[in-house]
Design an enzyme around this catalytic site. Sequence first.
Site, PDB file in Angstrom:
ATOM      1  N   GLU A 169      33.816  31.238  43.598  1.00 36.47           N
ATOM      2  CA  GLU A 169      34.392  32.485  43.079  1.00 36.47           C
ATOM      3  C   GLU A 169      35.906  32.404  43.241  1.00 36.47           C
ATOM      4  O   GLU A 169      36.416  32.161  44.342  1.00 36.47           O
ATOM      5  CB  GLU A 169      33.822  33.683  43.857  1.00 36.47           C
ATOM      6  CG  GLU A 169      34.380  34.994  43.372  1.00 36.47           C
ATOM      7  CD  GLU A 169      33.367  36.132  43.393  1.00 36.47           C
ATOM      8  OE1 GLU A 169      32.146  35.858  43.511  1.00 36.47           O
ATOM      9  OE2 GLU A 169      33.800  37.286  43.291  1.00 36.47           O
ATOM     10  N   ARG A 170      36.606  32.566  42.131  1.00 33.76           N
ATOM     11  CA  ARG A 170      38.081  32.529  42.118  1.00 33.76           C
ATOM     12  C   ARG A 170      38.628  31.196  42.654  1.00 33.76           C
ATOM     13  O   ARG A 170      39.685  31.160  43.264  1.00 33.76           O
ATOM     14  CB  ARG A 170      38.673  33.683  42.906  1.00 33.76           C
ATOM     15  CG  ARG A 170      38.061  35.038  42.636  1.00 33.76           C
ATOM     16  CD  ARG A 170      38.144  35.446  41.203  1.00 33.76           C
ATOM     17  NE  ARG A 170      37.505  36.736  40.953  1.00 33.76           N
ATOM     18  CZ  ARG A 170      37.379  37.254  39.744  1.00 33.76           C
ATOM     19  NH1 ARG A 170      37.816  36.614  38.680  1.00 33.76           N
ATOM     20  NH2 ARG A 170      36.807  38.414  39.571  1.00 33.76           N
ATOM     21  N   ASN A 190      30.595  37.456  48.720  1.00 29.19           N
ATOM     22  CA  ASN A 190      29.447  37.988  47.961  1.00 29.19           C
ATOM     23  C   ASN A 190      28.306  37.016  48.272  1.00 29.19           C
ATOM     24  O   ASN A 190      28.043  36.076  47.544  1.00 29.19           O
ATOM     25  CB  ASN A 190      29.763  38.028  46.467  1.00 29.19           C
ATOM     26  CG  ASN A 190      30.948  38.941  46.195  1.00 29.19           C
ATOM     27  OD1 ASN A 190      31.044  40.038  46.741  1.00 29.19           O
ATOM     28  ND2 ASN A 190      31.880  38.478  45.374  1.00 29.19           N
ATOM     29  N   LYS A 219      31.036  41.433  54.037  1.00 30.19           N
ATOM     30  CA  LYS A 219      31.528  42.364  53.012  1.00 30.19           C
ATOM     31  C   LYS A 219      30.384  43.343  52.773  1.00 30.19           C
ATOM     32  O   LYS A 219      29.309  42.940  52.335  1.00 30.19           O
ATOM     33  CB  LYS A 219      31.859  41.593  51.728  1.00 30.19           C
ATOM     34  CG  LYS A 219      32.151  42.479  50.512  1.00 30.19           C
ATOM     35  CD  LYS A 219      32.540  41.632  49.290  1.00 30.19           C
ATOM     36  CE  LYS A 219      32.808  42.470  48.057  1.00 30.19           C
ATOM     37  NZ  LYS A 219      33.242  41.659  46.897  1.00 30.19           N
ATOM     38  N   GLU A 277      31.934  46.878  45.869  1.00 30.48           N
ATOM     39  CA  GLU A 277      31.691  46.152  44.617  1.00 30.48           C
ATOM     40  C   GLU A 277      30.226  45.754  44.481  1.00 30.48           C
ATOM     41  O   GLU A 277      29.898  44.617  44.161  1.00 30.48           O
ATOM     42  CB  GLU A 277      32.599  44.925  44.528  1.00 30.48           C
ATOM     43  CG  GLU A 277      34.074  45.292  44.580  1.00 30.48           C
ATOM     44  CD  GLU A 277      35.007  44.120  44.369  1.00 30.48           C
ATOM     45  OE1 GLU A 277      34.619  42.981  44.665  1.00 30.48           O
ATOM     46  OE2 GLU A 277      36.130  44.359  43.906  1.00 30.48           O
ATOM     47  N   ARG A 291      34.984  43.222  56.852  1.00 31.80           N
ATOM     48  CA  ARG A 291      36.077  43.449  55.893  1.00 31.80           C
ATOM     49  C   ARG A 291      36.345  44.933  55.640  1.00 31.80           C
ATOM     50  O   ARG A 291      35.415  45.728  55.498  1.00 31.80           O
ATOM     51  CB  ARG A 291      35.773  42.761  54.561  1.00 31.80           C
ATOM     52  CG  ARG A 291      35.774  41.261  54.691  1.00 31.80           C
ATOM     53  CD  ARG A 291      35.430  40.631  53.381  1.00 31.80           C
ATOM     54  NE  ARG A 291      36.591  40.315  52.582  1.00 31.80           N
ATOM     55  CZ  ARG A 291      36.625  40.435  51.254  1.00 31.80           C
ATOM     56  NH1 ARG A 291      35.613  40.931  50.588  1.00 31.80           N
ATOM     57  NH2 ARG A 291      37.694  40.059  50.589  1.00 31.80           N
ATOM     58  N   LYS A 320      42.892  43.289  53.776  1.00 27.14           N
ATOM     59  CA  LYS A 320      43.743  42.653  52.761  1.00 27.14           C
ATOM     60  C   LYS A 320      45.178  43.130  52.924  1.00 27.14           C
ATOM     61  O   LYS A 320      45.406  44.273  53.323  1.00 27.14           O
ATOM     62  CB  LYS A 320      43.260  42.985  51.348  1.00 27.14           C
ATOM     63  CG  LYS A 320      41.963  42.272  50.983  1.00 27.14           C
ATOM     64  CD  LYS A 320      41.657  42.342  49.486  1.00 27.14           C
ATOM     65  CE  LYS A 320      40.301  41.704  49.212  1.00 27.14           C
ATOM     66  NZ  LYS A 320      39.981  41.526  47.797  1.00 27.14           N
ATOM     67  N   ASP A 372      44.528  45.030  46.022  1.00 27.32           N
ATOM     68  CA  ASP A 372      43.810  43.767  45.858  1.00 27.32           C
ATOM     69  C   ASP A 372      44.720  42.620  45.425  1.00 27.32           C
ATOM     70  O   ASP A 372      44.731  42.245  44.254  1.00 27.32           O
ATOM     71  CB  ASP A 372      42.721  43.986  44.790  1.00 27.32           C
ATOM     72  CG  ASP A 372      41.606  42.973  44.892  1.00 27.32           C
ATOM     73  OD1 ASP A 372      41.692  42.096  45.764  1.00 27.32           O
ATOM     74  OD2 ASP A 372      40.653  43.064  44.102  1.00 27.32           O
ATOM     75  N   GLU A 418      44.434  34.120  42.515  1.00 24.89           N
ATOM     76  CA  GLU A 418      43.598  34.839  41.542  1.00 24.89           C
ATOM     77  C   GLU A 418      44.412  35.657  40.536  1.00 24.89           C
ATOM     78  O   GLU A 418      44.244  35.521  39.336  1.00 24.89           O
ATOM     79  CB  GLU A 418      42.631  35.752  42.297  1.00 24.89           C
ATOM     80  CG  GLU A 418      41.807  36.617  41.361  1.00 24.89           C
ATOM     81  CD  GLU A 418      40.818  37.494  42.115  1.00 24.89           C
ATOM     82  OE1 GLU A 418      40.677  37.351  43.335  1.00 24.89           O
ATOM     83  OE2 GLU A 418      40.180  38.329  41.451  1.00 24.89           O
ATOM     84  N   GLU A 477      56.717  37.541  38.991  1.00 25.76           N
ATOM     85  CA  GLU A 477      56.751  39.011  39.011  1.00 25.76           C
ATOM     86  C   GLU A 477      57.518  39.527  37.787  1.00 25.76           C
ATOM     87  O   GLU A 477      57.122  40.498  37.148  1.00 25.76           O
ATOM     88  CB  GLU A 477      57.411  39.497  40.298  1.00 25.76           C
ATOM     89  CG  GLU A 477      57.396  41.015  40.437  1.00 25.76           C
ATOM     90  CD  GLU A 477      58.015  41.496  41.741  1.00 25.76           C
ATOM     91  OE1 GLU A 477      58.846  40.762  42.324  1.00 25.76           O
ATOM     92  OE2 GLU A 477      57.684  42.610  42.179  1.00 25.76           O
TER      93      GLU A 477
HETATM   94  C1  BDP Z   1      38.435  40.642  44.132  1.00 19.89           C
HETATM   95  C2  BDP Z   1      37.855  39.438  43.440  1.00 19.89           C
HETATM   96  C3  BDP Z   1      36.378  39.313  43.665  1.00 19.89           C
HETATM   97  C4  BDP Z   1      36.091  39.330  45.150  1.00 19.89           C
HETATM   98  C5  BDP Z   1      36.719  40.558  45.780  1.00 19.89           C
HETATM   99  C6  BDP Z   1      36.614  40.529  47.288  1.00 19.89           C
HETATM  100  O1  BDP Z   1      38.126  39.558  42.054  1.00 19.89           O
HETATM  101  O2  BDP Z   1      35.958  38.112  43.065  1.00 19.89           O
HETATM  102  O3  BDP Z   1      34.731  39.299  45.393  1.00 19.89           O
HETATM  103  O4  BDP Z   1      38.089  40.621  45.491  1.00 19.89           O
HETATM  104  O5  BDP Z   1      37.623  40.214  47.922  1.00 19.89           O
HETATM  105  O6  BDP Z   1      39.817  40.547  44.048  1.00 19.89           O
HETATM  106  O7  BDP Z   1      35.560  40.808  47.833  1.00 19.89           O
END
Ligand code: BDP
Length: 692
Positions: free
Chosen positions: A156-157, A199, A276, A280, A313, A354, A359, A387, A490
Site C-alpha cells: 500500500e502506497r 490495514n 489501526k 477508514e 494509532r 501523524k 494526512d 504518497e 509545494e
Molecule cells: C492514508 C493512505 C492509506 C492509509 C492511511 C493510513 O492513503 O492508504 O491506509 O493513510 O495511514 O493516507 O492508515
Amino acid sequence: EDGSAGWLRYAPLPYASSYSSIPSSIIALNNTKSSPVYTAQQELHRGIQGILGKTLSNGTSTSKDGTIIVGTAHAYQKSYGDFDEAGDIEEDGYFLSIEGRQVLILGQNERGALYGAFDYLSRLAQGQLDTVSYVSNPHAPIRWTNEWDNLDGSIERGYAGPSIFFENGFVTENTTRVAEYARLLASIRINGIIVNNVNANATLLSARNIDGLGRLADAMRPYGVQLGISLNFASPQTFGGLSTFDPLDPTVDAWWANITNQIYARVPDMAGYLVKANSEGQPGPLTFNRTLAEGANMFARAAKPHGGIIMFRAFVYDNHINETNWKADRANAAVEFFRDLDGKFDDNVVVQIKYGPIDFQVREPASPLFSTLRNTSTAIELQVTQEYLGQQTHLVYLAPLWKEILEFDLKADNRSSKVKDIVSGERFRRPLGGSAGVVNNLYAYGLLAWDPSLDAEEILQDWIRLTFGHDPKVLETITDMSMKSWPTYENYTGNLGVQTLTDILYTHFGPNPATLDNNGWGQWTRADKFSIGMDRTVKNGTANAGQYPPAVANVYENIETTPDNLLLWFHHVIYTHQLKSGKTVIQHFYDSHYEGAATAQTLVKQWESLKSNIDSERYEHVLFRQTFQAGHALVWRDSINQFYHNLSEIEDQAKRVGNHPYRIEAEKMTLSGYKTYRVDPFHAASGATAIV
Ligand code: BDP
C-alpha cells in the site's frame, strides 16, 4: 552501480594508500554468529576492505600496529578495566574513540556496538580519520519503520516494487533481501520494523505465517532490528472463529493472550504490535461502545508479559463526515477521540500520531494531539514514502519538512514544548516515545529519529558523499537540488496551507482539486467562486485552532499572525485577500505555480551537468525521473492555475494562464499509435485533452 547498496557502498577512498594510521586487526568481544557484535566485526572487515583496500586480521589481543575493539562496554570493562565515558552511554548508545591506529567502538548493548561500527565506517568513507572521542545516545527509544506490505506481495502506497516480506498470502521463504534491508536499517539506527500493512490481514496469524515471522526475525536479529506486526482488531472473530471481538469479553482477551504467546514462542524478542482501529473502515473497540483505550489495553495485557509495546494509532476519523455541517472538521478528530483518554492507556501503549492533523500533506501544522496527551506516551508518525508528494517521481527531500515539525514549539503551559521533546518522552516525563516512519527513503529518517537536532543539509551531504562519492560538483549540485525540492513541489502543487491538491479519491497523485470538496473524506478546501480555505478559528470556524495550547492557538486564531504558508489551513478568505508579501492569494497561486514549474525544469539541467561525474546506470535512472517531474510540474501548474482561474474568474496579472510557456501538448505532436480523448474533470489535462 544499481543503487541497491544505498549509502553502504564502501567505495574506495581517493588517496586511500596515503593513510598510514589504519589499524591492522579487529577484536570482537562476542564471536557468536548472529550477534550484532559479530555482525559489526564482519561489517568492519567489509567496509575497510572496500574503502581502504586493506585486509584486517581478527585479533585476540591489542597490537601496537593498531586494533579496533568492538563490543559492549560491559564486556570491554571485564577484559580491559573501566573507562571514563562508560557511565554516559545510554540504551542503544555507543562510545567511539579514534586515536591514531587505536579504535574503540563500545555499545551500551550489542546493537549500540553495531551502530558505532557503522558510524566509524561512515567517517572512514567520508575521509574523516581525525582523532575523536564521543558518546552518541538516541533521543528516543522507539525508532521504528512501518512497512505497509500486504500478504499478496503488493505494498500500500509503495512505489518501489513488490514486497520483500510476503508473497501469495505467506511470508517469503528467501530472506536474503530481508537481511540486506535490516543492514540498511541498522546503519541508520532503526531498531524496530512493523512488517505488514496497518490495514492488516488476520491470516498473518496462521501457524505457517507465525513460523514465517520467525524466519524474518531470525534474518534481522543479527542487525539488532526487532520485528513487530500490525493486527486486525476483528481477528478473534474473522480468523479465530469466536462470536465477537469485543475487547472486554474474556474469551477475546484469552484469544489474544494465546496467539501472542504463540508468536513470542517463535519470536521471543518481538518488538510489539501496531494497531489501526476504527478508521477508514477498519474494525475497532467503538463497534462495541468500548473506548479506544480499552481496545489498546487489551493488546497491552497480552504483550506485557513478553515486554512488548503496543503502538496504537491516533489516525482515527470518520470517513463519512458531512461537509454541509460547517463545524465538521477532520483535523479535529484525533484530539476529540483521544482527549478524554489521556492517562487511561497501559504503560506499554504508545499513541502514534501523524505529524499533522490530517494526512501527510505538503504543508500542515504540527498535530495538536502532541500537546494534549500529557500522561500518555506518544510517537510521531512520518511518511517517508511520498504518497502525496510525488510518489518517487518527484524529487522532494523531506528532512526539512520533518525538522520544521520536530522543532515546532507547542508551548504547553507556556513552557518550551518542542514536538521532538514530547515524542522522546522528555517533556511530559513519559517512559516511552519515539518515531515511526512509513518508509521508502530512509537515510535522513533514521538519523533524525536518533538525533532530531541534526541539520537537514548536513545529513543530506553525508548521504551524498556516501552514495555518490566525493566530487565537490556532485555534492554542491545535489545539495542545491534537494534543499529546494520541497518548496518547489509545494509551489507547483498546493500553496498557503491549502493541502497538496492531489486527486483525493484514491491515487493521491496528480492535480485534481475538484475532488477535494463535496466528499466524506474531510480533506476539504472549501473553495467557491469567491473564496477559499478552511475556517478553523474558534470564533467563526471549526475551532481546530483552539486545540493548541493558548500561546500557539492565539497565533493561528488571528489572521494577522498566522504565517502565510498556513493561511488557508486556518482561514477562509476571498481570493483577493492580501498576503504579508503584498500579493493577493490568487496571484500568489498563479506566480508560485509558474515559479515552481520553472524550477522543476532547471532540476533536469542541473542533473545533466553531472553526466560525466556519476556512473551511467544511476545517472540515467534519476534523469528519467527528473524529466518526468519536469513534465508533470507543467501539468500541475496549468491544471491548478486553470482550475482556480476558471472558478474565480480573476485574471492572472501577468496574463500567463493558459499560455503554457515551454509546454508542448502531446495532442499537437505527430501521433503514431495514439489517439486523443476528452478528459473529465477538464482541468486534469490542459485543453481537457489527453492521448492514449
Ligand atoms: C492514508 C493512505 C492509506 C492509509 C492511511 C493510513 O492513503 O492508504 O491506509 O493513510 O495511514 O493516507 O492508515
